[in-house]
Design an enzyme around this catalytic site. Structure first.
Site, mmCIF file in Angstrom:
data_model
loop_
_atom_site.group_PDB
_atom_site.id
_atom_site.type_symbol
_atom_site.label_atom_id
_atom_site.label_comp_id
_atom_site.label_asym_id
_atom_site.label_seq_id
_atom_site.Cartn_x
_atom_site.Cartn_y
_atom_site.Cartn_z
ATOM 1 N N VAL A 1 -5.215 -7.422 11.768
ATOM 2 C CA VAL A 1 -5.717 -6.351 12.631
ATOM 3 C C VAL A 1 -4.918 -5.090 12.330
ATOM 4 O O VAL A 1 -3.689 -5.131 12.306
ATOM 5 C CB VAL A 1 -5.537 -6.730 14.115
ATOM 6 N N TRP A 2 -5.605 -3.986 12.105
ATOM 7 C CA TRP A 2 -4.921 -2.729 11.867
ATOM 8 C C TRP A 2 -4.745 -1.994 13.188
ATOM 9 O O TRP A 2 -5.383 -2.323 14.189
ATOM 10 C CB TRP A 2 -5.711 -1.888 10.857
ATOM 11 N N VAL A 3 -3.882 -0.994 13.168
ATOM 12 C CA VAL A 3 -3.628 -0.208 14.386
ATOM 13 C C VAL A 3 -4.948 0.259 14.998
ATOM 14 O O VAL A 3 -5.152 0.197 16.217
ATOM 15 C CB VAL A 3 -2.726 1.013 14.062
ATOM 16 N N GLY B 1 -30.869 -27.469 11.513
ATOM 17 C CA GLY B 1 -30.867 -26.318 10.604
ATOM 18 C C GLY B 1 -30.165 -25.183 11.312
ATOM 19 O O GLY B 1 -30.633 -24.722 12.352
ATOM 20 N N ASP C 1 -29.528 -19.482 16.396
ATOM 21 C CA ASP C 1 -30.838 -20.111 16.600
ATOM 22 C C ASP C 1 -30.979 -21.219 15.573
ATOM 23 O O ASP C 1 -30.563 -21.078 14.427
ATOM 24 C CB ASP C 1 -31.988 -19.103 16.550
ATOM 25 N N HIS D 1 0.858 -1.177 0.000
ATOM 26 C CA HIS D 1 0.000 0.000 0.000
ATOM 27 C C HIS D 1 0.893 1.224 0.000
ATOM 28 O O HIS D 1 1.844 1.298 0.778
ATOM 29 C CB HIS D 1 -0.875 -0.067 1.263
ATOM 30 N N TYR E 1 -5.905 9.322 1.661
ATOM 31 C CA TYR E 1 -5.984 9.897 3.004
ATOM 32 C C TYR E 1 -4.710 10.681 3.294
ATOM 33 O O TYR E 1 -3.682 10.480 2.633
ATOM 34 C CB TYR E 1 -6.243 8.828 4.068
HETATM 35 N N1 THG Z 1 -35.250 -23.591 8.735
HETATM 36 C C1 THG Z 1 -34.566 -24.535 9.391
HETATM 37 N N2 THG Z 1 -33.573 -24.212 10.234
HETATM 38 C C2 THG Z 1 -33.236 -22.928 10.433
HETATM 39 C C3 THG Z 1 -33.948 -21.897 9.794
HETATM 40 C C4 THG Z 1 -34.978 -22.257 8.907
HETATM 41 N N3 THG Z 1 -32.206 -22.613 11.236
HETATM 42 C C5 THG Z 1 -31.679 -21.298 11.242
HETATM 43 C C6 THG Z 1 -32.771 -20.274 11.175
HETATM 44 N N4 THG Z 1 -33.625 -20.581 10.032
HETATM 45 C C7 THG Z 1 -33.585 -20.370 12.444
HETATM 46 N N5 THG Z 1 -34.664 -19.410 12.509
HETATM 47 C C8 THG Z 1 -35.976 -19.738 12.646
HETATM 48 C C9 THG Z 1 -36.827 -18.761 13.110
HETATM 49 C C10 THG Z 1 -38.149 -19.060 13.363
HETATM 50 C C11 THG Z 1 -38.630 -20.337 13.132
HETATM 51 C C12 THG Z 1 -37.802 -21.308 12.625
HETATM 52 C C13 THG Z 1 -36.453 -21.005 12.387
HETATM 53 C C14 THG Z 1 -40.029 -20.693 13.464
HETATM 54 N N6 THG Z 1 -40.536 -20.212 14.612
HETATM 55 C C15 THG Z 1 -41.912 -20.456 15.030
HETATM 56 C C16 THG Z 1 -42.411 -19.279 15.854
HETATM 57 O O1 THG Z 1 -41.580 -18.560 16.394
HETATM 58 O O2 THG Z 1 -43.616 -19.120 15.932
HETATM 59 C C17 THG Z 1 -42.071 -21.724 15.793
HETATM 60 C C18 THG Z 1 -41.512 -21.723 17.150
HETATM 61 C C19 THG Z 1 -41.848 -22.967 17.932
HETATM 62 O O3 THG Z 1 -42.825 -23.660 17.621
HETATM 63 O O4 THG Z 1 -41.136 -23.194 18.921
HETATM 64 O O5 THG Z 1 -40.667 -21.402 12.737
HETATM 65 O O6 THG Z 1 -35.618 -21.423 8.247
HETATM 66 N N7 THG Z 1 -34.855 -25.800 9.188
#
Ligand code: THG
Length: 804
Positions: free
Chosen positions: A347-349, A550, A536, A219, A250
């Protein structure tokens, strides 16, 4: 307490900060080694121009920069002269307003300036060239080598050893753990090794077989001779540090001369193996010979912006090496394969002290509580993202784009396409507009759905939100709620968790009770030990000892792998499988004729294995878009057949346009109407389930699980909440939210709700303001947009759609 024996490789800004922070926490059995002299080791810290501009689109990076500023001020290693970013184009003027929004969201004071006010702050600027500016009072100039010295001195005073002129030759391991660091002057035993070697990081990491996705790039930094308007200046800097991003430039003062940094030249990557040693290098290893031809445009542009330089000369310059990654973010964390080998790299300064603190907390406490590190974790990458060609190509591209105005949806252009789902051919035939997610080509909308727009009320969003947008997005969203649509969910990370210990393992790692009957699906969270949300997930029990999870990304796989006992197997099945979401009120009409399974009997949040036509599938009845239907999975080889089978059934049973394909644009709109959060955007490591509105997913009475104990305390002290806002303007995310004139929070996800006919924005707010009916204002560029907190969810609170 002296803690375990730690060897820090590299005595630059990161290694020094870490030694200081570790020793401050009582870990004093620490040795810092460097091949060069200390404190000027010859690495990037030794030549870094030291400009600290704190504002960043990333909240974490901004917070780490703020901490660095505070610490350097305390260490007397900072000239807090302020920072000024100027606009010379109308587009940049608008962009500065967006950056002002980020700063406000993340708690940094900034001021938008007119052209005159900008010139008043920095008298070298040409009033006729500048259109306006953004002033950051707390920015300034770091004295990196002085900061290194000060932090090492403090560490030494607590017992830390600093060994200059010790070149690391190897790292020995035993039973998958680090054992010692081998230097040219002997071995140093180590329980933990932290690689803070900067541009040499890839070379050091390879000693334990780790691929570090980092590219050293040269750079240009040049110095003028005396600038007439600076003549006689006796302080090193008196004006704010200056950025001219429209021309990739800069500036900083040095008494009566100017330092000029330039990102506009061709990318000049170099392999970590080709960097010269301390003794071979003419100036220092991180400094290459200046190439004047590459600087020509920078000089022309400088003379335009700063007229006083027209009678000055460029007297010296360097091509200085520093680290780039594939996504502009640092690399922090422990190796996946070798226990005890940690990195704090790229990592930069600007962020160095923040990174030092984060690493110290992580090492000492087992997690970092000061910063959300999910974007920085070295294990975040998909396998293709550590391919050397990818790392170099993205590093170079990021160098080119460093000051560019990047839209939040803007996909990378190269290298693409990388990952294509089995549906890709059909999607192209339908005129998919592809964006990119974790390397996957993912349709945002389909031009084939253009005829659906006619007769619908789909208000166009404002300029910024109208990019990567089409009215077709709205038509697909509405059509999903009316009929049935296919959504490509292949990019959703899928993990198979199996083995005799699988149930106990998932009970311990998740907040849900997953020990239910085969066929059950559970929505729950992964928490860290401090109760912060790591992810989640949905956990589908497909057999007594077999689960499909998932998930959200590679960090989930990494988290599982780290905690997995020997009788549990975790496998990433994403690349070998695919998934299509079949959603809408007519979903059952479409799919039932294809299978002998009784789909009416498959209840909400239940799954089954069956066949659709010739295709073996796993069907999970759930929907991120809030409609009747299933996620349907099959192996990659049969993916195209699955799509064609569903498509053909649409023609056979529902008629032309009976089934459509829906893109990510529609998906996001539908998800926000339903109030479903997205990890990484709506909530991150720093938030707990109660703040995020996800308390329902935590089964406190199911027995112990990671994070449970911390949660019990956090449950009683919720001070902020994720709230649903309704507005008349579609915003994009990261905008500040004001209560009166006071910034109180920031937007996470936003989209137009095409069913409810209002714009939606989710935002973090102080708990007292997160009550339905409360009015707040979103700062959107130069405007304040009124927004009202709404009851959630906005769509189908009675769940009649999903349970129908
Ligand atoms: N599908 C699957 N896995 C996942 C996602 C998905 N994992 C990552 C991410 N997406 C997870 N996020 C969610 C968010 C909401 C719901 C499912 C995955 C969902 N919630 C309902 C509710 O809040 O009313 C049900 C909750 C319950 O019954 O406890 O459906 O898209 N396979």
């Amino acid at each position: 307490m002296t803690g375990p024996s730690v060897v820090i490789i590299g005595a630059g800004v990161v290694g020094a900060a870490l030694a200081d922070e570790l020793s401050a926490r009582g870990w004093t059995d620490v040795t810092v080694v460097d091949q060069g002299d200390v404190p000027a080791t010859g690495g990037s810290s030794s030549h870094a121009p030291g400009l600290v501009f704190q504002i960043n689109g990333s909240k974490t990076m901004t917070e780490m920069a703020r901490y660095t500023v505070e610490k350097f001020v305390e260490l007397d290693s900072f000239h807090q002269v302020g920072g000024l970013e100027v606009a010379t184009t109308p587009e940049r003027l608008v962009e500065l307003r967006r950056r002002h929004g980020w700063a406000t969201s993340w708690g940094i004071e900034t001021h938008l300036l007119s052209a005159e006010e900008s010139v008043a702050r920095h008298s070298l600027l040409d009033p006729g060239t500048v259109l306006g500016g953004l002033y950051i009072p707390t920015d300034g100039l770091a004295k990196a080598v002085k900061a290194v010295d000060a932090q090492l001195a403090r560490a030494r005073s607590r017992g830390v050893r600093v060994l200059a002129r010790h070149e690391v030759l190897d790292i020995t391991t035993e039973g998958g753990r680090v054992k010692a660091v081998v230097t040219d002057r002997g071995d140093i035993p180590a329980d933990l090794v932290v690689c803070c070697a900067g541009i040499w990081g890839p070379k050091v990491a390879r000693m334990v077989g780790m691929d570090l996705p980092l590219t050293p790039l040269a750079h240009q930094l040049a110095w003028t001779g005396q600038v007439p308007d600076l003549a006689g200046q006796t302080v090193e800097v008196s004006r704010p540090i200056l950025r001219h991003q429209d021309a990739d430039l800069y500036y900083r003062e040095r008494f009566d001369t100017l330092g000029i940094g330039y990102y506009g030249h061709r990318p000049m990557p170099i392999s970590a193996d080709d960097i010269l040693s301390v003794d071979e290098a003419e100036v220092m290893p991180s400094v290459l010979t200046f190439t004047p031809d590459d600087f020509a445009d920078a000089w022309t542009e400088t003379r335009r912006l700063l007229p006083s330089t027209r009678s000055a000369k460029v007297e010296e310059g360097i091509n200085g090496l520093f680290s780039f990654t594939t996504d502009h973010l640092p690399l922090m964390g422990e190796s996946r394969d070798v226990e005890g080998f940690w990195v704090a790299e790229a990592v930069w300064v600007t962020h160095s002290a923040g990174v030092g603190r984060a690493m110290a907390e992580w090492l000492v406490d087992g997690h970092c509580s000061s910063f959300d590190l999910h974007e920085c974790d070295v294990n975040r990458f998909e396998p293709h993202q550590i391919a050397p060609d990818y790392v170099r190509a993205r590093g170079c591209q990021n160098y080119v784009e460093v000051y560019d105005i990047i839209h939040p949806l803007q996909p990378m252009e190269e290298p693409r396409p990388l990952r294509t789902s089995p549906f890709h051919t059909r999607q192209r035939e339908l005129g998919a507009m592809f964006l990119e997610a974790s390397g996957w080509e993912r349709p945002q909308w389909y031009e084939a759905n253009a005829p659906l727009v006619a007769g619908r009320d789909i208000p166009p969003p404002g300029d910024w939100a109208a990019r990567y947008w089409s009215p077709i997005v709205g038509a697909e969203a509405q059509a999903t709620r009316e009929g049935v649509a296919l959504y490509d969910m292949t990019a959703l990370k899928r993990l198979e968790v199996s083995g005799p210990g699988a149930v106990a393992f998932l009970q311990r790692l998740t907040t849900g009770d997953v020990d239910k009957s085969v066929g059950s699906v559970t929505y729950c969270l992964l928490l860290d030990v401090d109760g912060g949300i790591r992810s989640d997930v949905t956990v589908a029990r497909l057999g007594p000892q077999e689960f499909q999870v998932g998930a959200n990304g590679n960090l989930d796989l990494d988290w599982f792998d780290r905690h997995r006992p020997a009788d549990v197997f975790v496998r990433d099945i994403t690349p070998g499988t695919c998934c299509v979401g079949v959603w809408g009120p007519k979903a059952r009409d479409l799919v039932q004729p294809l299978t002998r399974a009784d789909l009416k009997a498959l209840r909400y949040f239940r799954g089954t294995r069956t066949h659709l036509g010739n295709v073996p599938v796993t069907m999970l009845r759930l929907s991120y878009v809030g409609e009747l239907g299933w996620e349907i999975y099959t192996t990659a080889d049969l993916g195209l057949k699955l799509w064609d089978t569903l498509w053909q059934a649409g023609q056979d049973h529902l008629g032309p346009q009976g089934v459509i394909a829906g893109g990510r644009g529609a998906f996001t709109s539908l998800r926000l109407e339903k109030g479903y959060r997205s990890f990484g955007t709506d909530m991150t490591f720093e938030h707990d389930p109660y703040e995020a509105g996800l308390g329902f997913a935590v089964k406190l009475d199911k027995g112990d699980f990671i994070g449970r104990e911390a949660l019990l305390a956090r449950k009683e002290s919720v001070t902020r909440k994720l709230a649903c806002l309704l507005t008349d303007e579609v915003v994009m995310g990261k905008e500040p939210v004001y209560d009166g004139d006071r910034p109180v929070g920031y937007v996470t996800s936003a989209a137009y709700g095409h069913t409810i006919g209002r714009a939606i924005a989710y935002a973090w707010l102080p708990a007292p303001l997160a009550t339905p009916g409360q009015t707040v204002h979103i700062g959107y560029f130069d405007r304040r947009v009124e927004a009202v907190v709404a009851e959630e969810p906005l769509f189908d609170p009675a769940m009649t759609r999903l349970r129908g």
